[in-house]
Motif scaffolding. Structure first.
Motif, PDB file in Angstrom:
ATOM      1  N   PRO A 163     -17.444  12.739  28.714  1.00 36.93           N
ATOM      2  CA  PRO A 163     -18.753  13.143  29.230  1.00 36.93           C
ATOM      3  C   PRO A 163     -19.870  12.887  28.225  1.00 36.93           C
ATOM      4  N   GLY A 164     -20.984  12.351  28.723  1.00 41.19           N
ATOM      5  CA  GLY A 164     -22.145  12.135  27.873  1.00 41.19           C
ATOM      6  C   GLY A 164     -22.034  10.962  26.914  1.00 41.19           C
ATOM      7  N   GLN A 165     -21.015  10.127  27.044  1.00 41.45           N
ATOM      8  CA  GLN A 165     -20.834   9.035  26.092  1.00 41.45           C
ATOM      9  C   GLN A 165     -21.282   7.676  26.625  1.00 41.45           C
ATOM     10  N   LEU A 166     -21.640   7.577  27.895  1.00 42.52           N
ATOM     11  CA  LEU A 166     -22.050   6.291  28.431  1.00 42.52           C
ATOM     12  C   LEU A 166     -23.361   5.839  27.785  1.00 42.52           C
ATOM     13  N   ALA A 167     -23.391   4.601  27.320  1.00 46.14           N
ATOM     14  CA  ALA A 167     -24.602   4.047  26.714  1.00 46.14           C
ATOM     15  C   ALA A 167     -25.673   3.834  27.777  1.00 46.14           C
ATOM     16  N   LEU A 168     -26.927   3.753  27.336  1.00 44.39           N
ATOM     17  CA  LEU A 168     -28.025   3.475  28.257  1.00 44.39           C
ATOM     18  C   LEU A 168     -27.750   2.181  29.012  1.00 44.39           C
ATOM     19  N   HIS A 169     -27.898   2.225  30.332  1.00 48.69           N
ATOM     20  CA  HIS A 169     -27.659   1.051  31.186  1.00 48.69           C
ATOM     21  C   HIS A 169     -26.240   0.506  31.009  1.00 48.69           C
ATOM     22  N   GLY A 170     -25.315   1.371  30.633  1.00 45.42           N
ATOM     23  CA  GLY A 170     -23.981   0.921  30.296  1.00 45.42           C
ATOM     24  C   GLY A 170     -23.072   0.631  31.467  1.00 45.42           C
ATOM     25  N   ASP A 211     -29.913   8.254  23.171  1.00 44.89           N
ATOM     26  CA  ASP A 211     -31.219   7.885  23.710  1.00 44.89           C
ATOM     27  C   ASP A 211     -31.723   6.546  23.181  1.00 44.89           C
ATOM     28  N   VAL A 212     -30.942   5.887  22.350  1.00 45.67           N
ATOM     29  CA  VAL A 212     -31.338   4.608  21.764  1.00 45.67           C
ATOM     30  C   VAL A 212     -30.634   3.489  22.518  1.00 45.67           C
ATOM     31  N   ALA A 213     -31.366   2.425  22.828  1.00 41.49           N
ATOM     32  CA  ALA A 213     -30.776   1.286  23.527  1.00 41.49           C
ATOM     33  C   ALA A 213     -29.697   0.641  22.668  1.00 41.49           C
ATOM     34  N   ALA A 214     -28.794  -0.073  23.325  1.00 40.71           N
ATOM     35  CA  ALA A 214     -27.624  -0.630  22.640  1.00 40.71           C
ATOM     36  C   ALA A 214     -27.977  -1.448  21.391  1.00 40.71           C
TER      37      ALA A 214
END
Length: 328
Positions: A35-42, A166-169
């Motif tokens: 939970p909560g580990q998916l990257a932004l737009h992942g 909150d930081v992009a990849a």
């Protein structure tokens, strides 16, 4: 260093029904366990959508680098229906490259970490995301002699101290690189630029060396199933940054042509591409339409531009008049 320059692509068709079944089942389980580990737009549809980029990428490759070496296409139990069998191209299935215990994998960062293990891969190879295209004649000496040529964007970037959801990849990739390199070398000075979405010149021997030195980072990224902000990719930032530090590569600052298909300025940037095609070292057309339908006008606009610029089929395409087989 006088041998061939092989080409490596990753490819996926997110509309393939069998692939979608595997994807949905894997994500349902992974999301509960992480939970909560998916990257932004992942895990958006645009990450897996096939817009025909690979077909046009191969056309650009043949036009601008006809003397390339063998091509390796890494896929997950899929083959493009238009692909013509060739002695110059090998399809590498995930099952033939990664341990069975790690599969299925839907994180390109995980898959990338194994590219230098492709059987028969030449010492020098060029890794191309299918949305990163050659845009002018490819000069091997420029990219591989006197240190591999790696490209930095012009913008200066402030990074957080640690990885962040909150930081992009690309930002998290740079944070990982900075912190790992600084911990190993007190004299390390971080260049505050991100690496461009560019063709990536690679050396098998260098990747083997880095895998030995950063075994914990390779193990970390190989533990992922979906893109996680806790386990950033290694190839986009750590690999070129480490190669520069080792004297294996030289960095060049360039503001490349990067087209985000979902951005308001996409039409203007496509016009810029049309005007300068043939004199661009490379360009990127990134699918940022996320959950749009495949017939979205923004995607069709990109497809029309690629067809206009690269109308000549490559030798890796079947006769366009022949019926296309479905994904294998």
């Amino acid at each position: 260093m006088n041998g061939p320059v092989d080409i490596v692509y990753l490819w996926v068709d997110g509309q393939d029904p069998a692939w979608r079944v595997r994807h949905r089942a894997a994500y349902a389980q992974w999301a509960i366990q992480h939970p909560g580990q998916l990257a932004l737009h992942g895990n958006v549809a645009g990450r897996y959508r096939d817009n025909g980029e690979l077909r046009y990428n191969l056309r650009a490759l043949e036009r601008f680098f006809p003397d390339h070496g063998h091509i390796y296409l890494v896929t997950d139990r899929q083959v493009p229906g238009w692909l013509r069998a060739s002695n110059h191209l090998t399809v590498i299935d995930h099952r033939d490259l990664m341990p069975a215990s790690a599969l299925p994998v839907f994180d390109s960062a995980h898959i990338e970490s194994y590219l230098h293990h492709i059987p028969g891969l030449a010492e020098r190879f060029l890794y191309l995301n299918d949305d990163v295209f050659l845009g002018q004649p490819f000069e091997v000496d420029h990219w591989f002699e006197h240190g591999l040529c790696v490209y930095l964007e012009e913008a200066i970037v402030d990074l957080p101290a640690q990885l962040s959801p909150d930081v992009a990849a690309p930002g998290n990739c740079a944070v990982l690189s900075r912190n790992w390199l600084a911990a190993r070398d007190s004299a390390y000075r971080h260049i505050p630029h991100l690496f461009a979405h560019a063709p990536r010149p690679m050396l098998v021997s260098a990747m083997q060396m880095l895998e030995r030195q950063a075994s914990e980072l390779f193990a970390q990224v190989r533990s992922t199933v979906f893109r996680s902000w806790r386990a950033p990719a290694l190839l986009p930032d750590l690999v070129p940054r480490w190669m520069v530090e080792q004297g294996l590569a030289r960095s060049v600052v360039l503001d490349p042509l990067h087209i985000a298909s979902g951005a308001p300025d996409a039409p203007a940037r496509l016009a810029q591409l049309c005007a300068h095609f043939g004199s661009l070292p490379f360009f990127c057309i990134n699918d940022t339409c996320d959950e749009a339908q495949d017939d979205d006008p923004r995607l069709l606009r990109v497809a029309a531009m690629l067809q206009q610029l690269l109308p000549q089929p490559s030798r890796f395409e079947r006769d366009v008049s022949a019926p296309l087989a479905g994904a294998a």
